[in-house]
Scaffold this motif. Structure first.
Motif, short mmCIF file in Angstrom:
data_model
loop_
_atom_site.label_atom_id
_atom_site.label_comp_id
_atom_site.label_asym_id
_atom_site.label_seq_id
_atom_site.Cartn_x
_atom_site.Cartn_y
_atom_site.Cartn_z
N VAL A 74 -4.12 -14.37 64.26
CA VAL A 74 -4.48 -15.75 64.60
C VAL A 74 -4.06 -16.60 63.41
CG1 VAL A 74 -6.33 -17.32 65.22
CG2 VAL A 74 -6.41 -14.94 66.00
N ILE A 75 -3.09 -17.46 63.63
CA ILE A 75 -2.50 -18.19 62.51
C ILE A 75 -2.46 -19.69 62.79
CG2 ILE A 75 -0.16 -17.82 63.41
CD1 ILE A 75 0.72 -17.55 60.44
N SER A 76 -2.84 -20.47 61.79
CA SER A 76 -2.81 -21.92 61.93
C SER A 76 -1.38 -22.41 61.86
CB SER A 76 -3.65 -22.56 60.82
OG SER A 76 -3.40 -23.95 60.74
N SER A 77 -1.10 -23.46 62.59
CA SER A 77 0.24 -24.05 62.55
C SER A 77 0.50 -24.73 61.22
CB SER A 77 0.40 -25.06 63.69
OG SER A 77 -0.56 -26.09 63.58
N GLU A 78 -0.52 -24.87 60.38
CA GLU A 78 -0.36 -25.46 59.06
C GLU A 78 0.20 -24.45 58.06
OE1 GLU A 78 -0.81 -28.62 58.27
OE2 GLU A 78 -1.38 -29.10 60.32
N VAL A 79 0.27 -23.19 58.44
CA VAL A 79 0.81 -22.16 57.55
C VAL A 79 2.33 -22.27 57.55
CG1 VAL A 79 1.02 -19.69 57.12
CG2 VAL A 79 -1.14 -20.62 57.96
N GLY A 80 2.92 -22.44 56.39
CA GLY A 80 4.37 -22.55 56.29
C GLY A 80 5.06 -21.23 56.55
N HIS A 81 6.32 -21.28 56.98
CA HIS A 81 7.05 -20.05 57.27
C HIS A 81 7.19 -19.17 56.04
CE1 HIS A 81 7.90 -20.66 61.40
NE2 HIS A 81 8.63 -21.75 61.23
N HIS A 82 7.32 -19.78 54.86
CA HIS A 82 7.45 -18.97 53.64
C HIS A 82 6.18 -18.17 53.40
CE1 HIS A 82 5.36 -22.63 52.34
NE2 HIS A 82 4.90 -21.93 51.32
N GLU A 83 5.03 -18.67 53.91
CA GLU A 83 3.77 -17.96 53.75
C GLU A 83 3.70 -16.71 54.63
OE1 GLU A 83 1.20 -18.27 51.84
OE2 GLU A 83 1.78 -20.09 50.77
N VAL A 84 4.52 -16.66 55.67
CA VAL A 84 4.46 -15.55 56.61
C VAL A 84 5.38 -14.40 56.17
CG1 VAL A 84 4.67 -14.93 59.05
CG2 VAL A 84 4.04 -17.24 58.42
N ALA A 85 6.24 -14.64 55.18
CA ALA A 85 7.22 -13.65 54.77
C ALA A 85 6.62 -12.27 54.47
CB ALA A 85 8.01 -14.17 53.57
N PRO A 86 5.47 -12.17 53.75
CA PRO A 86 4.91 -10.85 53.47
C PRO A 86 4.45 -10.10 54.73
CG PRO A 86 4.02 -12.48 51.95
CD PRO A 86 4.74 -13.24 53.04
N LEU A 87 4.33 -10.81 55.84
CA LEU A 87 3.84 -10.19 57.07
C LEU A 87 4.96 -9.86 58.05
CD1 LEU A 87 0.82 -12.59 57.75
CD2 LEU A 87 0.81 -10.45 56.47
N VAL A 88 6.23 -9.94 57.61
CA VAL A 88 7.33 -9.79 58.55
C VAL A 88 7.30 -8.44 59.25
CG1 VAL A 88 8.95 -8.96 56.79
CG2 VAL A 88 9.81 -10.06 58.86
N GLU A 89 6.94 -7.36 58.54
CA GLU A 89 6.88 -6.05 59.18
C GLU A 89 5.80 -6.03 60.26
OE1 GLU A 89 6.54 -2.83 56.49
OE2 GLU A 89 8.35 -3.33 55.36
N MET A 90 4.71 -6.73 60.00
CA MET A 90 3.63 -6.83 60.97
C MET A 90 4.09 -7.59 62.21
SD MET A 90 -0.10 -8.50 60.26
CE MET A 90 -0.23 -7.55 58.75
N LEU A 91 4.86 -8.65 62.01
CA LEU A 91 5.37 -9.44 63.13
C LEU A 91 6.36 -8.63 63.97
CD1 LEU A 91 6.01 -12.86 61.36
CD2 LEU A 91 4.11 -12.28 62.85
N MET A 92 7.03 -7.69 63.35
CA MET A 92 8.02 -6.89 64.05
C MET A 92 7.39 -5.91 65.03
SD MET A 92 10.64 -5.81 61.01
CE MET A 92 11.41 -7.03 59.94
N ARG A 93 6.16 -5.49 64.76
CA ARG A 93 5.56 -4.44 65.59
C ARG A 93 5.32 -4.95 67.01
NH1 ARG A 93 1.70 -2.94 61.08
NH2 ARG A 93 0.11 -4.00 62.28
N PRO A 94 5.70 -4.16 68.01
CA PRO A 94 5.54 -4.62 69.40
C PRO A 94 4.09 -4.77 69.83
CG PRO A 94 6.24 -2.33 69.34
CD PRO A 94 6.36 -2.84 67.94
N ASP A 95 3.16 -4.12 69.11
CA ASP A 95 1.75 -4.20 69.51
C ASP A 95 1.02 -5.33 68.78
OD1 ASP A 95 1.86 -3.02 67.02
OD2 ASP A 95 0.29 -1.54 67.42
#
Length: 237
Positions: A74-95
């Motif tokens: 659950v992520i706020s739209s105020e979070v910048g894309h650069h802030e999501v970089a450490p979670l890229v592997e998590m975003l990749m997971r299909p589940d």
């Protein structure tokens, strides 16, 4: 696009039952604003009392290895894309299920989020209605649940931006190869070495990829490519 509507009490009870049946997993909430984060967390816990919730201001403080799967982000739209970089592997997971809480009102923010790989969008004003429950439980492929207020805000911002819908991106063979290496987490230098070209050539390919995918950074480009099947995630042996 499915708008989540309905009566508060009956719908809320139904979503609580659905979430309780699927108690496995973890909810991760990221929002830089303390007041908003607290409000969203209370709303999420009301709909998912049996699932652990971890909240953080930024992704840098998230204990990624300690989160159960499947994960609901659950992520706020105020979070910048650069802030999501450490979670890229998590975003990749299909589940991984991604729910965005829409808080921004600026056109620039809307355009930056256009290709963020979300499964549901809920406006902050809809947190205490049935829309949040719909968003948390929605698991259909290739469809996105959008709350009524979020639809109004998105249409408003889309009208202001004058943005046009891009066609399905078509990458060259070398661009596709570059994107696959990006998805594998390789640096520009590593990509250049494996492709037998200069780093300047790699940067040129990446620039073309960003333009075709309408993305502004590697994180969103890779996340979009994985979600849309432009590249395949390699399973580690």
């Amino acid at each position: 696009m499915t708008a989540a509507t309905g009566g508060r009490n009956a719908t809320g009870e139904r979503h609580n039952a659905l979430l309780n049946d699927g108690a496995d997993g973890h909810i991760l909430l990221i929002d830089p604003d303390p007041s908003s984060r607290s409000l969203i967390r209370r709303a999420v816990e009301d709909y998912s009392p049996s699932m652990p919730v971890t909240s953080a201001a930024t992704s840098a403080s998230v204990p990624v290895d300690g989160l159960d799967t499947p994960l609901t982000l659950v992520i706020s739209s105020e979070v910048g894309h650069h802030e999501v970089a450490p979670l890229v592997e998590m975003l990749m997971r299909p589940d991984t299920h991604i729910v965005m809480i829409l808080r921004m009102r600026a056109r620039d923010g809307f355009e930056d989020l256009a290709n963020f790989p979300v499964d549901a969008v809920v406006h902050s004003e809809d947190l205490h209605g049935p829309a949040l429950g719909e968003a948390l439980t929605h698991r259909a492929r290739n469809t996105v649940v959008v709350s009524r207020e979020a639809v109004r805000q998105l249409f408003h911002l889309a009208g202001k931006s004058g943005a046009c819908t891009a066609s399905t991106p078509s990458l060259t063979e070398r661009e596709a190869e570059t994107l696959q290496f990006m998805a594998a987490g390789m640096s520009n230098r590593q990509i250049a070495r494996d492709m037998g070209i200069t780093e300047h050539g790699v940067k040129r390919h990446i620039s073309h990829i960003f333009a075709k995918l309408n993305c502004r950074n590697r994180t969103t480009a890779v996340a979009m490519a994985l979600r849309t099947g432009l590249v395949q995630q390699e399973n580690s042996a």
